[in-house]
Design an enzyme around this catalytic site. Sequence first.
Site, PDB file in Angstrom:
ATOM      1  N   GLU A 117      -7.111   5.032   7.442  1.00 22.56           N
ATOM      2  CA  GLU A 117      -6.892   6.440   7.101  1.00 22.56           C
ATOM      3  C   GLU A 117      -8.108   7.004   6.355  1.00 22.56           C
ATOM      4  OE1 GLU A 117      -3.126   5.751   5.214  1.00 22.56           O
ATOM      5  OE2 GLU A 117      -2.270   5.282   7.165  1.00 22.56           O
ATOM      6  N   LYS A 129       0.180   4.198  -0.388  1.00 23.74           N
ATOM      7  CA  LYS A 129      -0.483   5.415   0.148  1.00 23.74           C
ATOM      8  C   LYS A 129      -0.213   6.592  -0.794  1.00 23.74           C
ATOM      9  CE  LYS A 129      -0.248   3.376   4.680  1.00 23.74           C
ATOM     10  NZ  LYS A 129      -0.308   3.542   6.115  1.00 23.74           N
ATOM     11  N   GLY A 173       1.998   2.435  10.765  1.00 23.93           N
ATOM     12  CA  GLY A 173       2.976   3.510  10.616  1.00 23.93           C
ATOM     13  C   GLY A 173       3.620   3.937  11.918  1.00 23.93           C
ATOM     14  N   SER A 213       2.929  -1.937  10.502  1.00 24.24           N
ATOM     15  CA  SER A 213       4.372  -2.026  10.772  1.00 24.24           C
ATOM     16  C   SER A 213       4.940  -3.418  10.507  1.00 24.24           C
ATOM     17  CB  SER A 213       4.688  -1.558  12.196  1.00 24.24           C
ATOM     18  OG  SER A 213       4.294  -0.201  12.358  1.00 24.24           O
ATOM     19  N   ASN A 233       0.882  -1.178   0.000  1.00 27.96           N
ATOM     20  CA  ASN A 233       0.000   0.000   0.000  1.00 27.96           C
ATOM     21  C   ASN A 233       0.913   1.219   0.000  1.00 27.96           C
ATOM     22  OD1 ASN A 233      -1.806   2.038   0.494  1.00 27.96           O
ATOM     23  ND2 ASN A 233      -2.353   1.369   2.567  1.00 27.96           N
ATOM     24  N   HIS A 245      -9.654   1.347   4.538  1.00 24.86           N
ATOM     25  CA  HIS A 245      -8.407   1.589   5.272  1.00 24.86           C
ATOM     26  C   HIS A 245      -8.680   2.587   6.403  1.00 24.86           C
ATOM     27  CE1 HIS A 245      -4.376   2.848   6.285  1.00 24.86           C
ATOM     28  NE2 HIS A 245      -3.967   1.718   5.736  1.00 24.86           N
ATOM     29  N   GLU A 253      -5.868  -4.720  10.417  1.00 26.42           N
ATOM     30  CA  GLU A 253      -4.847  -3.700  10.654  1.00 26.42           C
ATOM     31  C   GLU A 253      -5.168  -2.959  11.946  1.00 26.42           C
ATOM     32  OE1 GLU A 253      -2.739  -2.588   6.723  1.00 26.42           O
ATOM     33  OE2 GLU A 253      -4.401  -1.215   7.019  1.00 26.42           O
TER      34      GLU A 253
HETATM   35  P1  PGA Z   1       2.442   0.370   7.715  1.00 27.19           P
HETATM   36  O1  PGA Z   1       1.000   0.584   7.025  1.00 27.19           O
HETATM   37  O2  PGA Z   1       2.979  -0.944   7.177  1.00 27.19           O
HETATM   38  O3  PGA Z   1       3.255   1.552   7.283  1.00 27.19           O
HETATM   39  O4  PGA Z   1       2.199   0.313   9.182  1.00 27.19           O
HETATM   40  C1  PGA Z   1       0.143  -0.495   6.773  1.00 27.19           C
HETATM   41  C2  PGA Z   1      -1.111   0.044   6.148  1.00 27.19           C
HETATM   42  O5  PGA Z   1      -1.552   1.135   6.517  1.00 27.19           O
HETATM   43  O6  PGA Z   1      -1.710  -0.615   5.259  1.00 27.19           O
END
Ligand code: PGA
Length: 251
Positions: free
Chosen positions: A98, A11, A174, A214, A9, A96, A168
């Site tokens: 976000e 982003k 993140g 992460s 992803n 997601h 998640e």
């Molecule tokens: P990350 O994000 O691996 O940077 O924690 C995962 C995601 O948001 O899909």
Amino acid sequence: MRKRIVAGNWKMNTDKSSAIALAEAVKNQLVSVPSNTEVVLCVPFVHISEVKRVLDGSSIKTGAQNCYTQPSGAYTGEVSAPMLRSYGVEYVILGHSERREYFKESNAELAQKVKIALENNLIPIFCVGEVKEERQAGVHISVVERQLEESLFHLSAEHFFKIVIAYEPVWAIGTGLTATTAQAQEMHNAVRQMIAKKYSSDIAERISILYGGSCKPENARELFACADVDGGLIGGASLKASDFVAIVNSF
Ligand code: PGA
């Protein structure tokens, strides 16, 4: 045997030239994809065409990170599922955290997005997960159950079967904090039991459930070794080809 999936992803990262370079690097470094494993790059809309061109001829699939609820019309700035499909996109991330947080996407709106994605032969990678306070309060499993109930569990078995779920935990995205293998396995198993109760144990056994938050080369192997973890949705680490490829090779 369930399909194993590692999806990157990206982003809102990369520009045109760095997106092409990253896709090329992943393609070149991924000498062979482990058996029964699907590798997907979920890239910003504007890069889909270029990334798809780079990936053509490889087994790596192209994915998007969102789509709108409607097929076309006066929705300035939105991108529809039929548009994505016309570019050869095969996967779309929906729900997601976000999108839920910054764009206020509700479970009901996400149900509409899932519907239109499926109608256009896109495979939704549907994200669920609790925030830190919910985990601390011990309600993480019921939070995820509600997300599934309100966005997915109205689907027919035939449609539900096409979905990929990504657990998640929001507190792990993140942040560098990763769920422990026990936390991941507990939730993945709970989700599988919810699916078995709602549909059947046969369907539950065949749905891929990815872990995200992460995930990196250092922890992917132990996470992917959990009985109910079928791969990962990778954010930060998908922006570095060698890390992403190392994660793919962690099965
Ligand atoms: P990350 O994000 O691996 O940077 O924690 C995962 C995601 O948001 O899909």
